[in-house]
Design an enzyme around this catalytic site. Sequence first.
Site, PDB file in Angstrom:
ATOM      1  N   HIS A  54      -1.127   0.666  -9.635  1.00  0.00           N
ATOM      2  CA  HIS A  54      -1.850  -0.235  -8.728  1.00  0.00           C
ATOM      3  C   HIS A  54      -2.431  -1.397  -9.539  1.00  0.00           C
ATOM      4  O   HIS A  54      -3.633  -1.679  -9.491  1.00  0.00           O
ATOM      5  CB  HIS A  54      -2.953   0.501  -7.968  1.00  0.00           C
ATOM      6  CG  HIS A  54      -3.387  -0.218  -6.721  1.00  0.00           C
ATOM      7  ND1 HIS A  54      -3.659   0.401  -5.539  1.00  0.00           N
ATOM      8  CD2 HIS A  54      -3.600  -1.542  -6.481  1.00  0.00           C
ATOM      9  CE1 HIS A  54      -4.021  -0.491  -4.635  1.00  0.00           C
ATOM     10  NE2 HIS A  54      -3.991  -1.687  -5.189  1.00  0.00           N
ATOM     11  N   ARG A  65       0.848  -1.190   0.000  1.00  0.00           N
ATOM     12  CA  ARG A  65       0.000   0.000   0.000  1.00  0.00           C
ATOM     13  C   ARG A  65       0.885   1.243   0.000  1.00  0.00           C
ATOM     14  O   ARG A  65       1.961   1.259   0.598  1.00  0.00           O
ATOM     15  CB  ARG A  65      -0.878   0.043   1.253  1.00  0.00           C
ATOM     16  CG  ARG A  65      -2.133  -0.812   1.159  1.00  0.00           C
ATOM     17  CD  ARG A  65      -3.147  -0.246   0.160  1.00  0.00           C
ATOM     18  NE  ARG A  65      -4.358  -1.035   0.081  1.00  0.00           N
ATOM     19  CZ  ARG A  65      -4.560  -2.049  -0.773  1.00  0.00           C
ATOM     20  NH1 ARG A  65      -3.623  -2.393  -1.636  1.00  0.00           N
ATOM     21  NH2 ARG A  65      -5.704  -2.700  -0.772  1.00  0.00           N
TER      22      ARG A  65
HETATM   23  P1  NDP Z   1      -2.248 -11.189   4.649  1.00  0.00           P
HETATM   24  O1  NDP Z   1      -3.164 -10.599   5.640  1.00  0.00           O
HETATM   25  O2  NDP Z   1      -2.417 -12.629   4.263  1.00  0.00           O
HETATM   26  O3  NDP Z   1      -0.744 -11.034   5.176  1.00  0.00           O
HETATM   27  C1  NDP Z   1      -0.269  -9.883   5.770  1.00  0.00           C
HETATM   28  C2  NDP Z   1       1.164 -10.132   6.210  1.00  0.00           C
HETATM   29  O4  NDP Z   1       1.698  -8.911   6.723  1.00  0.00           O
HETATM   30  C3  NDP Z   1       1.271 -11.169   7.334  1.00  0.00           C
HETATM   31  O5  NDP Z   1       2.390 -11.992   7.131  1.00  0.00           O
HETATM   32  C4  NDP Z   1       1.482 -10.296   8.570  1.00  0.00           C
HETATM   33  O6  NDP Z   1       2.249 -10.909   9.601  1.00  0.00           O
HETATM   34  C5  NDP Z   1       2.279  -9.159   7.983  1.00  0.00           C
HETATM   35  N1  NDP Z   1       2.157  -7.990   8.856  1.00  0.00           N
HETATM   36  C6  NDP Z   1       1.053  -7.295   9.181  1.00  0.00           C
HETATM   37  N2  NDP Z   1       1.353  -6.313  10.059  1.00  0.00           N
HETATM   38  C7  NDP Z   1       2.677  -6.401  10.274  1.00  0.00           C
HETATM   39  C8  NDP Z   1       3.584  -5.683  11.082  1.00  0.00           C
HETATM   40  N3  NDP Z   1       3.187  -4.668  11.859  1.00  0.00           N
HETATM   41  N4  NDP Z   1       4.881  -6.050  11.065  1.00  0.00           N
HETATM   42  C9  NDP Z   1       5.298  -7.079  10.305  1.00  0.00           C
HETATM   43  N5  NDP Z   1       4.499  -7.809   9.506  1.00  0.00           N
HETATM   44  C10 NDP Z   1       3.198  -7.471   9.492  1.00  0.00           C
HETATM   45  O7  NDP Z   1      -2.297 -10.265   3.369  1.00  0.00           O
HETATM   46  P2  NDP Z   1      -2.034 -10.629   1.831  1.00  0.00           P
HETATM   47  O8  NDP Z   1      -0.739 -11.310   1.712  1.00  0.00           O
HETATM   48  O9  NDP Z   1      -3.220 -11.272   1.239  1.00  0.00           O
HETATM   49  O10 NDP Z   1      -1.983  -9.145   1.210  1.00  0.00           O
HETATM   50  C11 NDP Z   1      -1.036  -8.199   1.666  1.00  0.00           C
HETATM   51  C12 NDP Z   1      -1.371  -6.822   1.147  1.00  0.00           C
HETATM   52  O11 NDP Z   1      -1.110  -6.740  -0.250  1.00  0.00           O
HETATM   53  C13 NDP Z   1      -2.832  -6.391   1.254  1.00  0.00           C
HETATM   54  O12 NDP Z   1      -3.158  -5.993   2.559  1.00  0.00           O
HETATM   55  C14 NDP Z   1      -2.883  -5.247   0.280  1.00  0.00           C
HETATM   56  O13 NDP Z   1      -2.526  -4.036   0.937  1.00  0.00           O
HETATM   57  C15 NDP Z   1      -1.800  -5.587  -0.732  1.00  0.00           C
HETATM   58  N6  NDP Z   1      -2.364  -5.898  -2.050  1.00  0.00           N
HETATM   59  C16 NDP Z   1      -1.965  -5.127  -3.120  1.00  0.00           C
HETATM   60  C17 NDP Z   1      -2.429  -5.397  -4.366  1.00  0.00           C
HETATM   61  C18 NDP Z   1      -1.943  -4.637  -5.536  1.00  0.00           C
HETATM   62  O14 NDP Z   1      -2.471  -4.811  -6.647  1.00  0.00           O
HETATM   63  N7  NDP Z   1      -0.940  -3.783  -5.387  1.00  0.00           N
HETATM   64  C19 NDP Z   1      -3.387  -6.482  -4.622  1.00  0.00           C
HETATM   65  C20 NDP Z   1      -3.711  -7.242  -3.431  1.00  0.00           C
HETATM   66  C21 NDP Z   1      -3.208  -6.938  -2.197  1.00  0.00           C
HETATM   67  P3  NDP Z   1       1.758 -12.251  10.360  1.00  0.00           P
HETATM   68  O15 NDP Z   1       1.938 -13.347   9.346  1.00  0.00           O
HETATM   69  O16 NDP Z   1       2.688 -12.364  11.477  1.00  0.00           O
HETATM   70  O17 NDP Z   1       0.311 -12.021  10.725  1.00  0.00           O
HETATM   71  C1  OXD Z   2      -6.268  -5.363  -3.148  1.00  0.00           C
HETATM   72  C2  OXD Z   2      -5.806  -4.402  -4.121  1.00  0.00           C
HETATM   73  O1  OXD Z   2      -6.104  -5.105  -1.957  1.00  0.00           O
HETATM   74  O2  OXD Z   2      -6.231  -4.476  -5.279  1.00  0.00           O
HETATM   75  O3  OXD Z   2      -6.789  -6.415  -3.560  1.00  0.00           O
HETATM   76  O4  OXD Z   2      -4.984  -3.546  -3.807  1.00  0.00           O
END
Ligand code: NDP
Ligand code: OXD
Length: 315
Positions: free
Chosen positions: A278, A230
């Site tokens: 994005h 993000r």
């Molecule tokens: P998940 O919820 O499956 O995973 C999030 C990960 O981030 C987990 O491993 C979590 O740790 C880690 N995390 C969260 N907070 C912290 C912190 N404070 N410190 C360290 N690690 C942290 O999410 P996804 O993998 O499905 O997606 C991740 C992000 O990708 C989405 O939230 C979105 O913002 C972004 N995204 C972007 C897209 C794009 O087109 N650019 C498309 C889709 C998603 P833990 O495992 O320990 O809980």
């Molecule tokens: C998502 C994105 O969060 O598109 O799926 O960014």
Amino acid sequence: MNAILLAITGWDPLEWDARFRALPSGRDIRLWPDRIGHAADIAYACVWKPPHGLLAQFSNLQVIFSLGAGVDALTGDATLPAVPLVRIVDADLTMRMTEYVVLQVLTIHRQQRRYNAQQRQRVWRELPQPAACEVAVGVMGLGVLGAAAVAALSRLGFQVARWSRTAKRIDGVATFHGSDGLDAFLARSEILVCLLPSTPATDGLLDHALLRKLRRDGALGGAYLINAGRGRLQVEADILAALDDEKLAGATLDVFATEPLPETSPFWTHPKVTVTPHAAAASVPSALVANVLRQIGHFERGEPMDNVIDRVAGY
Ligand code: NDP
Ligand code: OXD
């Protein structure tokens, strides 16, 4: 009753409407803003960046489904009803992100920008090329998307490390977690791939203090950032400063604090920056609507739903 409301901004809502109607679910589909009908009929909201306050109007709302993987646009709404909030996790979306990460890591590793520049000047020169096994990649975020990226990069032979909030174990992959593990993780990472969610704990994390801790004396001869998590994670002025003082050799950014990226942004023309709009992992109705309807089925049968957001952690 038990109608599904679609409230979508930033994407084409008609594509989602068409897909929800095309599947044989027999559901009553309503579309914000023109086809809401009686607010009391709405049991489920399937949303992407709905206006803050909108969902609070539906007194019989039972579940909110985010049509994207990230939920920060929803958790940022102080009026969001306290019903289960479910996000998309789907093989199609995950594969799209894996493709993006592999493409961008290989573009850096195989020096494609330099070859593009050489081509423009009709220069035929092979550049010294390290092997993938000499290059250290660090993936921040080990959720669904991060774990898939780690697996793909590991298969290509990169030295991959991972950083998450809570401790993990995956055989053969260096793992770090929490603020205590961050510096050691950064010190070994030449390419930093960020797949974190935006939460109060992660916003602003990618600042100059963090970027200067990346490894710059590895096989690539510099440090690189790829952010497809993000925009709020990154301090954009600090990324520019880190590029200028060579703490960073390049940045690949799919997400920005303000989207669409304003025309005046220096990122557009920066010689060391790759901008994508994005677009890393799109939510595609043909792939995802059946997933949402399946989850509604689970809910109505009293079965647990998958991928329910922890409202305290914010993801
Ligand atoms: P998940 O919820 O499956 O995973 C999030 C990960 O981030 C987990 O491993 C979590 O740790 C880690 N995390 C969260 N907070 C912290 C912190 N404070 N410190 C360290 N690690 C942290 O999410 P996804 O993998 O499905 O997606 C991740 C992000 O990708 C989405 O939230 C979105 O913002 C972004 N995204 C972007 C897209 C794009 O087109 N650019 C498309 C889709 C998603 P833990 O495992 O320990 O809980
Ligand atoms: C998502 C994105 O969060 O598109 O799926 O960014």
